[in-house]
Scaffold this motif. Structure first.
Motif, PDB file in Angstrom:
ATOM      1  N   LEU A 187       1.550  -8.188  -8.234  1.00 18.33           N
ATOM      2  CA  LEU A 187       2.863  -8.518  -7.693  1.00 18.33           C
ATOM      3  C   LEU A 187       2.846  -9.906  -7.064  1.00 18.33           C
ATOM      4  O   LEU A 187       1.912 -10.247  -6.327  1.00 18.33           O
ATOM      5  N   GLU A 203       5.703  -5.447  -0.481  1.00 20.49           N
ATOM      6  CA  GLU A 203       5.470  -4.054  -0.102  1.00 20.49           C
ATOM      7  C   GLU A 203       6.532  -3.128  -0.703  1.00 20.49           C
ATOM      8  O   GLU A 203       6.222  -2.019  -1.149  1.00 20.49           O
ATOM      9  N   LYS A 258       5.745  -2.802  -4.310  1.00 20.84           N
ATOM     10  CA  LYS A 258       4.554  -1.957  -4.471  1.00 20.84           C
ATOM     11  C   LYS A 258       4.938  -0.480  -4.386  1.00 20.84           C
ATOM     12  O   LYS A 258       4.460   0.342  -5.178  1.00 20.84           O
ATOM     13  N   GLU A 270       4.378   2.147  -7.521  1.00 26.55           N
ATOM     14  CA  GLU A 270       3.561   3.361  -7.370  1.00 26.55           C
ATOM     15  C   GLU A 270       4.256   4.609  -7.904  1.00 26.55           C
ATOM     16  O   GLU A 270       3.608   5.628  -8.103  1.00 26.55           O
TER      17      GLU A 270
END
Length: 175
Positions: A151, A130, A133, A137
């Motif tokens: 990932l 997370e 990520k 982004e």
């Protein structure tokens, strides 16, 4: 591609460990087989070259390894930019990577040289997919759809945390 071969070789070596080669990852620790004082291989005493301070600095486990998040960069659906826009996007992509590296979040990155669908890799020094990520982004190439990423949690040498520090001493020109 050499990185992928190294990862595969490492996994093969780990699977041949005396304890049966069982690999399990949990909470940033990886356990390989069983340590045994009677068997050669994993679990042997540390060599005289062991640097405890450096191992602690890079967060190495007893095998000199650490958990990371690897990003596989793939060609995205929006790759039809004109040459000026493509150059601008590439510059923004590289500048974003530099920020991650300076923050200690990115420890290794690079493109594949065969111009295939798989474009390159990032190795993030973060605890969760997370977190990686959220970083991904912010990548302008991801935002533009020029790249997409997959990932994966990855277990590798904690020494890669020193790559950018060493790289700065050997690069004649900045990218």
């Amino acid at each position: 591609m050499k990185i992928l071969y190294a990862v595969v070789a490492c996994l093969i070596l780990l699977s041949c460990s005396p304890g049966g080669g069982e690999i399990s990852a949990s909470q940033n620790q990886v356990h390989v087989g069983q340590d045994s004082d009677n068997e050669p291989g994993l679990g042997e005493p540390t060599p005289s070259s062991f640097d405890a301070a450096l191992a602690q600095e890079v967060g190495a486990d007893q095998y000199g390894m650490s958990s990371f998040i690897m990003a596989l960069l793939k060609a995205g659906p929006n790759r039809q930019q004109d040459s000026l826009e493509a150059a601008r996007l590439q510059r923004a992509h590289l500048d974003n990577m530099k920020t991650w590296a300076e923050d200690g979040k990115l420890v290794l990155a690079g493109p594949f040289l065969d111009n295939g669908e798989l474009r390159g890799i990032y190795i993030f020094n973060v605890d969760t997919v997370e977190e990686a990520k959220a970083l991904v982004e912010t990548d302008p190439a991801i935002q533009a759809g020029s790249l997409v990423m997959e990932l994966k949690p990855w277990y590798g040498s904690a020494a890669v945390k020193k790559v950018f520090e060493i790289h700065e001493t050997i690069a004649k020109e900045k990218i």
